[in-house]
Design a protein around this motif. Sequence first.
Motif, PDB file in Angstrom:
ATOM      1  N   SER A 161       0.828  -1.341  -0.053  1.00 24.52           N
ATOM      2  CA  SER A 161      -0.024   0.190  -0.103  1.00 24.52           C
ATOM      3  C   SER A 161       0.849   1.213   0.113  1.00 24.52           C
ATOM      4  N   ALA A 218      -6.731   5.216  -2.935  1.00 21.50           N
ATOM      5  CA  ALA A 218      -5.996   4.531  -1.814  1.00 21.50           C
ATOM      6  C   ALA A 218      -7.249   3.528  -0.998  1.00 21.50           C
ATOM      7  N   PHE A 258      -7.619   0.191  -2.422  1.00 19.95           N
ATOM      8  CA  PHE A 258      -6.414  -0.686  -2.412  1.00 19.95           C
ATOM      9  C   PHE A 258      -6.531  -2.195  -1.689  1.00 19.95           C
TER      10      PHE A 258
END
Length: 647
Positions: free
Chosen positions: A145, A174, A177
Amino acid sequence: MFRKLLIANRGEIACRIIETAHRMGVATVAVHSEADELARHVALADQAVPIGPPPPAESYLQGARIIEAAQATGAEAIHPGYGFLSENPDFVEAVERAGLTFIGPSAKAIRAMGLKDAAKALMEQAGVPVVPGYHGENQDDAHLSGAAEAIGYPVLIKAVAGGGGKGMRKVIRAAEFPAALAAARSEARNAFGNDAVLIEKYIEQPRHIEVQVFGDGTDAVHLFERDCSLQRRHQKVIEEAPAPGMTPEMRAAMGDAAVRAAKAIGYKGAGTIEFIVDGSDGLHPDRFWFMEMNTRLQVEHPVTEAVTGLDLVEWQLRVAAGEGLPLTQDQIPLNGHAFEARLYAEDVPAGFLPATGTLAHLAFPPGIRADTGVRSSDAISPFYDPMIAKIIAHGPTRAVALNRLARALEDTRVAGTTTNLAFLGALARHPGFARGEVDTGLIERDLSTLTAATGPSRAVQAAAMLEAAAPPDGPLAGFTLWAPLRRTLTLAHAGDEITGAVLVHGPGRATVEIDGDTLEAHRDAGGWRIAGASPGQVARAGGAIHVFAGAAGTFSFTSLDPLDRAAAAAAHSGLIEAPMPGLVKSVMVGAGEAVTTGQPLAILEAMKMEHTLTAPRDGTVAEVMATAGAQVEAGAALIRLDEEDTE
C-alpha cells in the motif's frame, strides 16, 4: 537441418508449423488427444501419436508422453508452438536430456523472463526502460500500500506469474487498494499457484506495442513492431504491423531496447518484448516501458511475416539446427501494413463467453491468409481455446490493408456456432480505428455500438425463404396453369418465427411475400437478387439454412414443417386444416368413425408432392368438410374431431 520434427501442440499453430516444415522438406509428427483424433493438424502431419484424454492436463501438458512419442517416431526435434509447454523450462531440460532439440530458447532464458518482477529487475540492469513501480519481495499489505502511494494513483496490481489479465486490478484511489489487492491475490493463487504481486503506475491512455526479436544465442535482431492495443479484458483482438503513428526515432529506440533485452539473456529463437506506451500525446522515445517478454512464437506473428516477407518458423528451424541469424538488422525489410483478426467461437452479446458447436460451414475468401486448425464439420471442443482462425490482410498502406481486412471478414462464411465475426467486422469499420486512434480502452468505450445485435433484413429473410422453397436437388422452378406456383413457409430464427410465401413466376423469377411486404427476386450466376440487392450467399448445412450477409453477419434459419405445425394445432383444437394450398386427393375417414393417433385421414397434393394428414390424437370424427378433388387454400378446415375428453 532436421529430417523429422514433432509438434507438441494442436490447432492452427500446429498446422502452420507443419506447412513450413513440409516446404523445407522436413517430415512431421503430430500428437493428439482423444478429442483431436480427426483434427486438421493430425490429417496434415506425416505421422500422428495419441497422447491421452481430452483435458490438456492429461494430454498436451504431459511432457514425458510427448518426448516418448518423439523418440518412438524418430523425430530429432520438438516444436512447442505457443501455449501448453512452450514456456516450461522443465520441459525444455527434459527434451534436451532425451537427446532432442527444443525449438526455442534455453531453459535459463525462459526462467529469466518467467516472473515479471525478476524480469523487470534484469531489464533495468540491461538499460531497458521499465514502468515506475514496485517489484520487490516484500509482500506485506502495508508495504505494498505504501509503494502504491509512493508511485501515485492510479496504479495497477499485477500477478508476478502468468498472464492473460488474471491477477490484475486497476486501483484509482487508496481506499480501494485493500480489496483490489485481496482479489488480485486470490485470482493469481487459483490461476498460477503463486499469489505474489507487483505494483505499477497505471498509464491513462496506454498503447500496447511489442517488438519481435530473434536471437541465435549470441547475437539478436528485431523485426520491427506490432501494435496490439485493440484488446478486451487484456486479450488481443486485432493486431497490426507497423504501429500507427510510429516515428523513425521511436522505432529505433524501441528496437534497440528490445535487442538489448534479448542479448541480456542470450536469447535463441523467436520472442517478443512487450512495451506499454503512453499514447496521450503521440509516440515519443521517452514514453515506452518494458512490460514482459514472451519467450516463444506469438499468436500474432503472421503480421510480422506479412510486412517483412519472412517465415519466422523457418528461421526458428534454421537457428535451432545450428545456423546463425539468416539476416542482419539492416537487411530486414519493412513493406506495407498488415492486420490480423482473431475469429473465435464466442457469444459476444453474452459477454464474449466461449461457445461450442459443430462447424456446419466454414470458408474463407480467396487471396487472403487464414491460419486455421479446423474445417467444415469439425467440432469446437469445450476443452481447448475456441479460436476458429486468424485472418490476415496485407496492403501497401494502412488504409488499403484495413479495407482488405474488412472485406475479408465480410466474405468469411462460418455457421454452426456463435462467433465474433460481426464484432470483428464492426471493429474493422470503426472510424476511430481507421484514423489510427488506438489504445487499450477503445473497445470498452464503444462496446455497446460494436456489439449491437441486428436482426435479419427482409432481403435476408427472403433469401432464406427462397432456399427453403427450393427442392434439395435443384433450383426453385415450376409453374401452374392458373396462377404462379405458391408455397407458404415458416422459418425459425433465434427463437422467432417468420411466415411468408414464395410465388414462382418462371425459371429464375419469383416473388416473396412476408408480413405484407412483397419482394421481387431474380436469380443469376451470383445467386438470388432481392429488389436489386444481394442479400448474401446462402448455404444449406447442418440441417439449417445459412445466409452469409457480409458485415451484417451470418443468419441461420430452420424450416418448420407445416404438417407438423398443423398437427400440433389440431391436437389442441381437434380441427385438421390444410397446411398449404393444394388439391385434396382423397379422404379416408367418415363422420362417427373412431381414429387413433397417427392414423391417415386425408391426402393433400401440393408443390407436386403428396402430403398425408394424420390424426393428432385418439378421438372420433365429428365432421368431414372436404371432398376428394377439391382445391383448397391454406388454413381450410378439412376434418373435425370431437372435443377431447378431459375427465
